[in-house]
Design a protein around this motif. Structure first.
Motif, PDB file in Angstrom:
ATOM      1  N   PHE A 114     -37.164   8.608   0.383  1.00 52.15           N
ATOM      2  CA  PHE A 114     -36.252   7.776   0.837  1.00 52.15           C
ATOM      3  C   PHE A 114     -37.210   7.006   1.924  1.00 52.15           C
ATOM      4  O   PHE A 114     -37.734   7.831   3.003  1.00 52.15           O
ATOM      5  CB  PHE A 114     -35.215   8.493   1.575  1.00 52.15           C
ATOM      6  CG  PHE A 114     -34.142   7.784   2.293  1.00 52.15           C
ATOM      7  CD1 PHE A 114     -33.169   6.877   1.602  1.00 52.15           C
ATOM      8  CD2 PHE A 114     -34.201   7.707   3.720  1.00 52.15           C
ATOM      9  CE1 PHE A 114     -32.223   6.386   2.393  1.00 52.15           C
ATOM     10  CE2 PHE A 114     -33.232   6.807   4.325  1.00 52.15           C
ATOM     11  CZ  PHE A 114     -32.344   6.347   3.430  1.00 52.15           C
ATOM     12  N   LEU A 116     -37.042   4.516   5.122  1.00 55.41           N
ATOM     13  CA  LEU A 116     -35.949   3.878   6.029  1.00 55.41           C
ATOM     14  C   LEU A 116     -36.661   2.719   6.938  1.00 55.41           C
ATOM     15  O   LEU A 116     -37.506   3.132   7.634  1.00 55.41           O
ATOM     16  CB  LEU A 116     -35.530   5.124   6.933  1.00 55.41           C
ATOM     17  CG  LEU A 116     -34.459   4.631   8.004  1.00 55.41           C
ATOM     18  CD1 LEU A 116     -33.029   3.850   7.570  1.00 55.41           C
ATOM     19  CD2 LEU A 116     -34.149   5.918   8.649  1.00 55.41           C
ATOM     20  N   ILE A 140     -30.886   9.793   8.718  1.00 49.64           N
ATOM     21  CA  ILE A 140     -31.674  10.891   8.052  1.00 49.64           C
ATOM     22  C   ILE A 140     -31.020  12.002   8.013  1.00 49.64           C
ATOM     23  O   ILE A 140     -31.162  12.789   6.950  1.00 49.64           O
ATOM     24  CB  ILE A 140     -33.005  11.234   9.315  1.00 49.64           C
ATOM     25  CG1 ILE A 140     -33.775   9.867   9.308  1.00 49.64           C
ATOM     26  CG2 ILE A 140     -33.855  12.391   8.745  1.00 49.64           C
ATOM     27  CD1 ILE A 140     -34.989   9.898  10.308  1.00 49.64           C
ATOM     28  N   VAL A 143     -28.815  11.923   4.707  1.00 49.72           N
ATOM     29  CA  VAL A 143     -29.850  12.313   3.513  1.00 49.72           C
ATOM     30  C   VAL A 143     -29.863  13.674   3.339  1.00 49.72           C
ATOM     31  O   VAL A 143     -30.096  14.288   2.383  1.00 49.72           O
ATOM     32  CB  VAL A 143     -31.027  11.324   3.700  1.00 49.72           C
ATOM     33  CG1 VAL A 143     -31.874  11.915   2.601  1.00 49.72           C
ATOM     34  CG2 VAL A 143     -30.682   9.599   3.740  1.00 49.72           C
ATOM     35  N   ARG A 144     -30.503  14.434   4.352  1.00 43.83           N
ATOM     36  CA  ARG A 144     -30.968  15.635   4.020  1.00 43.83           C
ATOM     37  C   ARG A 144     -29.556  16.708   4.010  1.00 43.83           C
ATOM     38  O   ARG A 144     -29.848  17.611   3.418  1.00 43.83           O
ATOM     39  CB  ARG A 144     -31.578  15.949   5.555  1.00 43.83           C
ATOM     40  CG  ARG A 144     -32.940  15.683   5.528  1.00 43.83           C
ATOM     41  CD  ARG A 144     -33.800  16.239   6.763  1.00 43.83           C
ATOM     42  NE  ARG A 144     -35.193  15.857   6.622  1.00 43.83           N
ATOM     43  CZ  ARG A 144     -36.018  15.839   7.849  1.00 43.83           C
ATOM     44  NH1 ARG A 144     -35.651  16.288   8.781  1.00 43.83           N
ATOM     45  NH2 ARG A 144     -37.324  15.789   7.274  1.00 43.83           N
ATOM     46  N   THR A 150     -35.573  15.779  -0.426  1.00 40.36           N
ATOM     47  CA  THR A 150     -35.676  14.383  -0.431  1.00 40.36           C
ATOM     48  C   THR A 150     -36.827  14.197   0.392  1.00 40.36           C
ATOM     49  O   THR A 150     -36.696  14.443   1.848  1.00 40.36           O
ATOM     50  CB  THR A 150     -34.648  13.447  -0.186  1.00 40.36           C
ATOM     51  OG1 THR A 150     -33.690  13.681  -1.149  1.00 40.36           O
ATOM     52  CG2 THR A 150     -34.936  11.973  -0.097  1.00 40.36           C
ATOM     53  N   LYS A 151     -37.778  13.521   0.402  1.00 39.62           N
ATOM     54  CA  LYS A 151     -38.867  13.211   1.169  1.00 39.62           C
ATOM     55  C   LYS A 151     -38.632  11.855   2.008  1.00 39.62           C
ATOM     56  O   LYS A 151     -38.034  10.917   1.302  1.00 39.62           O
ATOM     57  CB  LYS A 151     -40.427  13.064   0.496  1.00 39.62           C
ATOM     58  CG  LYS A 151     -40.920  14.347  -0.325  1.00 39.62           C
ATOM     59  CD  LYS A 151     -42.270  14.116  -0.934  1.00 39.62           C
ATOM     60  CE  LYS A 151     -42.842  15.287  -1.637  1.00 39.62           C
ATOM     61  NZ  LYS A 151     -44.076  15.079  -2.236  1.00 39.62           N
ATOM     62  N   ILE A 152     -38.556  11.732   3.283  1.00 39.42           N
ATOM     63  CA  ILE A 152     -38.371  10.662   4.010  1.00 39.42           C
ATOM     64  C   ILE A 152     -39.447  10.047   4.838  1.00 39.42           C
ATOM     65  O   ILE A 152     -40.228  10.931   5.183  1.00 39.42           O
ATOM     66  CB  ILE A 152     -37.222  11.047   4.904  1.00 39.42           C
ATOM     67  CG1 ILE A 152     -36.102  11.764   4.141  1.00 39.42           C
ATOM     68  CG2 ILE A 152     -36.876   9.950   5.935  1.00 39.42           C
ATOM     69  CD1 ILE A 152     -34.835  12.315   5.189  1.00 39.42           C
ATOM     70  N   VAL A 184     -40.280  13.994   9.820  1.00 40.18           N
ATOM     71  CA  VAL A 184     -40.500  12.666   8.881  1.00 40.18           C
ATOM     72  C   VAL A 184     -41.734  12.176   9.048  1.00 40.18           C
ATOM     73  O   VAL A 184     -42.133  12.048  10.164  1.00 40.18           O
ATOM     74  CB  VAL A 184     -39.208  11.862   8.867  1.00 40.18           C
ATOM     75  CG1 VAL A 184     -37.780  12.722   8.500  1.00 40.18           C
ATOM     76  CG2 VAL A 184     -39.048  10.995   9.894  1.00 40.18           C
TER      77      VAL A 184
END
Length: 229
Positions: A114, A116, A140, A143-144, A150-152, A184
């Motif tokens: 992801f 941003l 953030i 999403v988490r 998921t990597k951000i 992140v």
């Protein structure tokens, strides 16, 4: 009569055999096509998603979306034979508040990565900096909460001193602070080497040209590459 009966029986047997073979062939073809379709769907569903979530910079305002940095990312990934699908979630004029409110639409499928890219429009409009930071943190967190694995990546942004130097300086510090607080990956400045250069921006002085997006892609790619290895 027996001869005629035997001949008729023979032709009947041939016809029946032909029909059985024909039906068997069609059934086999149908089965093969079904298996092929199932394999295609399976391969498609196994693709890992890279979601770029941002404003007009991500959307590729003023140019072909394929020439914007998300499109260039997909082209590079394809050339490397990696099985990732890039989704461009850019919307012109988007603020961090708007992004937070529409995020759910993009989280129906789990993104592997992801990216941003929001906040620039907040700064240009003079939105309270604490509000911008709160919204970035909220995006953030959302999403988490749904996809912990998921990597951000957070794309840092800077703005011209239209709102005063103090506001501009404080705006710049939001991104490192958010990245540190949420652990992140941070791209220090998305438009590094592009911002302020008239040769790399459209006449509005804000949105990169195709050449500008190539430089932006060069800035983000090392972070993308590291995340998908």
């Amino acid at each position: 009569m027996k001869i005629h009966f035997q001949i008729a029986s023979f032709f009947t047997l041939v016809v029946v055999s032909f029909l059985l073979v024909s039906c068997g062939g069609k059934s086999s073809e149908t089965t093969n096509q079904t298996n092929a379709d199932s394999t295609a769907v399976s391969q498609k569903s196994e693709q890992k998603l890279i979601l770029f979530f941002g404003n007009s910079l991500t959307a590729g305002y003023g140019i072909d979306p394929e020439d914007a940095f998300p499109g260039l990312t997909q082209a590079t990934i394809d050339s490397l034979g990696k099985d990732y699908k890039v989704i461009n979630g850019g919307l012109s004029g988007e603020t961090t508040a708007g992004g937070l409110s529409r995020l759910d639409w993009f989280l129906e499928e789990e993104p592997y990565l992801f990216v941003l890219e929001l906040g620039g429009n907040d700064g240009l409009r003079g939105i309270q900096l604490s509000e911008t930071k709160k919204n970035l943190l909220g995006i953030i967190d959302k999403v988490r909460e749904k996809y912990p694995n998921t990597k951000i990546i957070l794309a840092g942004m800077q703005i011209p001193p239209n709102m005063g130097q103090e506001y501009t300086d404080e705006f710049k510090t939001i991104y490192p602070a958010v990245a540190k607080e949420k652990n992140v990956t941070l791209i220090p400045f998305l438009l590094d080497g592009v911002a302020g250069n008239p040769d790399l921006n459209l006449p509005d002085g804000i949105h990169p040209t195709e050449a500008g997006h190539k430089i932006v892609f060069g800035t983000i790619w090392p972070f993308i590459e590291q995340a998908i290895q």
